[in-house]
Write an enzyme that holds these catalytic residues in place. Structure first.
Site, PDB file in Angstrom:
ATOM      1  N   TYR A 143     107.173 -36.491 -35.082  1.00 11.04           N
ATOM      2  CA  TYR A 143     106.514 -37.500 -35.918  1.00 11.04           C
ATOM      3  C   TYR A 143     107.217 -37.601 -37.284  1.00 11.04           C
ATOM      4  O   TYR A 143     107.602 -38.689 -37.737  1.00 11.04           O
ATOM      5  CB  TYR A 143     105.024 -37.159 -36.094  1.00 11.04           C
ATOM      6  CG  TYR A 143     104.373 -37.903 -37.231  1.00 11.04           C
ATOM      7  CD1 TYR A 143     104.218 -39.286 -37.163  1.00 11.04           C
ATOM      8  CD2 TYR A 143     103.940 -37.234 -38.376  1.00 11.04           C
ATOM      9  CE1 TYR A 143     103.658 -39.991 -38.215  1.00 11.04           C
ATOM     10  CE2 TYR A 143     103.369 -37.933 -39.429  1.00 11.04           C
ATOM     11  CZ  TYR A 143     103.235 -39.310 -39.350  1.00 11.04           C
ATOM     12  OH  TYR A 143     102.690 -39.994 -40.401  1.00 11.04           O
ATOM     13  N   ASP A 287     101.396 -25.723 -38.663  1.00  8.57           N
ATOM     14  CA  ASP A 287     100.655 -25.959 -39.914  1.00  8.57           C
ATOM     15  C   ASP A 287     101.196 -25.070 -41.050  1.00  8.57           C
ATOM     16  O   ASP A 287     101.048 -23.860 -41.005  1.00  8.57           O
ATOM     17  CB  ASP A 287      99.169 -25.622 -39.728  1.00  8.57           C
ATOM     18  CG  ASP A 287      98.360 -26.780 -39.178  1.00  8.57           C
ATOM     19  OD1 ASP A 287      98.781 -27.942 -39.359  1.00  8.57           O
ATOM     20  OD2 ASP A 287      97.298 -26.533 -38.583  1.00  8.57           O
TER      21      ASP A 287
HETATM   22  N1  UDP Z   1      91.963 -28.191 -39.052  1.00  2.39           N
HETATM   23  C1  UDP Z   1      91.054 -27.256 -38.583  1.00  2.39           C
HETATM   24  N2  UDP Z   1      90.204 -27.615 -37.559  1.00  2.39           N
HETATM   25  C2  UDP Z   1      90.239 -28.845 -37.000  1.00  2.39           C
HETATM   26  C3  UDP Z   1      91.166 -29.814 -37.487  1.00  2.39           C
HETATM   27  C4  UDP Z   1      92.017 -29.436 -38.518  1.00  2.39           C
HETATM   28  O1  UDP Z   1      90.989 -26.121 -39.062  1.00  2.39           O
HETATM   29  O2  UDP Z   1      89.460 -29.084 -36.062  1.00  2.39           O
HETATM   30  C5  UDP Z   1      92.868 -27.827 -40.152  1.00  2.39           C
HETATM   31  C6  UDP Z   1      94.346 -27.997 -39.837  1.00  2.39           C
HETATM   32  O3  UDP Z   1      94.849 -26.828 -39.239  1.00  2.39           O
HETATM   33  C7  UDP Z   1      94.921 -28.267 -41.232  1.00  2.39           C
HETATM   34  C8  UDP Z   1      93.795 -28.986 -41.973  1.00  2.39           C
HETATM   35  O4  UDP Z   1      92.601 -28.707 -41.217  1.00  2.39           O
HETATM   36  O5  UDP Z   1      95.173 -27.063 -41.897  1.00  2.39           O
HETATM   37  C9  UDP Z   1      93.989 -30.481 -42.045  1.00  2.39           C
HETATM   38  O6  UDP Z   1      94.285 -30.938 -40.739  1.00  2.39           O
HETATM   39  P1  UDP Z   1      94.334 -32.476 -40.381  1.00  2.39           P
HETATM   40  O7  UDP Z   1      94.629 -32.574 -38.917  1.00  2.39           O
HETATM   41  O8  UDP Z   1      93.120 -33.160 -40.877  1.00  2.39           O
HETATM   42  O9  UDP Z   1      95.550 -33.059 -41.230  1.00  2.39           O
HETATM   43  P2  UDP Z   1      97.103 -32.631 -41.286  1.00  2.39           P
HETATM   44  O10 UDP Z   1      97.213 -31.719 -42.480  1.00  2.39           O
HETATM   45  O11 UDP Z   1      97.475 -31.993 -40.015  1.00  2.39           O
HETATM   46  O12 UDP Z   1      97.800 -33.923 -41.521  1.00  2.39           O
END
Ligand code: UDP
Length: 326
Positions: A143, A287
């Site tokens: 992505y 992450d």
């Molecule tokens: N996250 C989480 N549980 C979930 C979805 C996301 O703990 O069910 C965490 C994810 O690992 C990241 C943060 O929340 O650290 C934000 O994730 P999101 O997918 O919203 O956005 P990203 O940072 O990936 O664009």
């Protein structure tokens, strides 16, 4: 001024269109193939064309139908990191081929300015946080690769054809418009704030916290959540910047404030007044510990100042989510 918004029926694009409709100076045209967008998000009276950017001929015909476009704001893209790892072909075809077709059609049709939705995920695991635009780019998933490729295409299109561009590297777009008309809904939903609010509504049994052994104070990942209206405002400022004859450039869009997953959950519990369950599970692949923007460049050059904080983000998202039937 005529603005073509691609992906104008999607989450971020539809909020931008909503923002634009409050200003009489703009004539808006939306191109969207509705593969992930929602026609119900398109306001009455806004021109809409169902067109897939991968289809060069359909795109050229659409440009013949809608002429004299001054600026393109290009939101249309697939944006799930996990899906891009599983199906990179889909991402390269949609995000790269589609964007090259669009940029070429733009040049062929005399479009002067191009504003591009890019992402902080192209910084990979940053060396320095807060992250400035000087941080090196090293995407760690397809992505982010697709976004970097298009930033490079736009740079070369400026050198060769003089089409000026602004690339906006978003941090975590979140929240909903304050009237609760349009909000964030993906299927499946990968994002933290919608998932947390669906849990508060009892639509999910619990929220899974992906890892609590990160190098942060409470062990959960820290992100910079930015309200969708602040993002929309930055796009307008980017258009003004280009119209004023400035050079192509890249800007980070984040608030500069970071919140951990646990802080998001606690804020949601306070705002909704609902207690709900969470469970710590394994880390999600890819992450980074902390992603927080250094937004000084956008502030000083675009004159942009994000107005909303985490409370407004969660509250506006909550007002929208609690009225959804699904
Ligand atoms: N996250 C989480 N549980 C979930 C979805 C996301 O703990 O069910 C965490 C994810 O690992 C990241 C943060 O929340 O650290 C934000 O994730 P999101 O997918 O919203 O956005 P990203 O940072 O990936 O664009």
């Amino acid at each position: 001024m005529k603005i073509l918004v691609t992906g104008g029926a999607g989450y971020i694009g539809s909020h931008f269109v909503d923002f634009l409709t409050k200003n009489d100076n703009y004539e808006i045209i939306i191109f969207d193939n509705l593969s992930r967008g929602n026609l119900a998000s398109v306001p009455d009276g806004v021109a809409f064309k169902n067109v897939d950017l991968r289809n060069k001929r359909a795109l050229e015909e659409a440009f013949q139908e809608f002429t004299d476009i001054d600026v393109i704001v290009h939101f249309a893209a697939f944006a799930y990191v996990g899906e891009s790892v599983e199906n990179p072909a889909l991402y390269y075809e949609n995000n790269v081929t589609g964007s090259i077709n669009l940029a070429s059609a733009a040049v062929n049709n005399g479009v002067k300015y191009f504003v591009f939705s890019s992402t902080c995920s192209l910084y990979g695991n940053p060396v320095k946080v807060p992250i400035s635009e000087d941080e090196s780019v090293k995407p760690i998933n397809p992505y982010a690769q697709t976004k970097l490729m298009i930033e490079n295409v736009l740079r070369d299109f400026d050198s060769a054809y003089g089409m000026k561009n602004v690339c906006l590297r978003y941090f975590n777009a979140a929240g909903a418009d304050f009237e609760g008309r349009i909000g964030e809904s993906h299927d499946p939903e990968p994002h933290l704030i919608p998932l947390v609010l669906q849990t508060a509504l009892g639509k999910r049994e619990k929220i899974f916290i992906f890892g609590d052994d990160y190098n942060t104070e409470d062990g959960t990942c820290i992100r910079d959540y930015i309200h969708i209206n602040d993002l929309a405002d930055a796009h307008l400022k980017a258009i003004e910047y280009l119209k004023n004859g400035n050079n192509s450039d890249i800007f980070n869009l984040g608030t500069g404030e970071g919140y951990s997953v646990k802080q998001i959950i606690d804020t949601a519990k306070k705002i909704t007044g609902i207690d709900f369950r969470s469970e710590i599970v394994e880390r999600r692949a890819g992450d980074p510990d902390i992603l927080v923007a250094d937004n000084l460049k956008a502030k000083s050059i675009l004159g942009w100042n994000p107005k909303y904080g985490l409370k407004e983000i969660v509250l506006s998202a909550w007002n929208w989510h609690k009225n959804q039937k699904f």
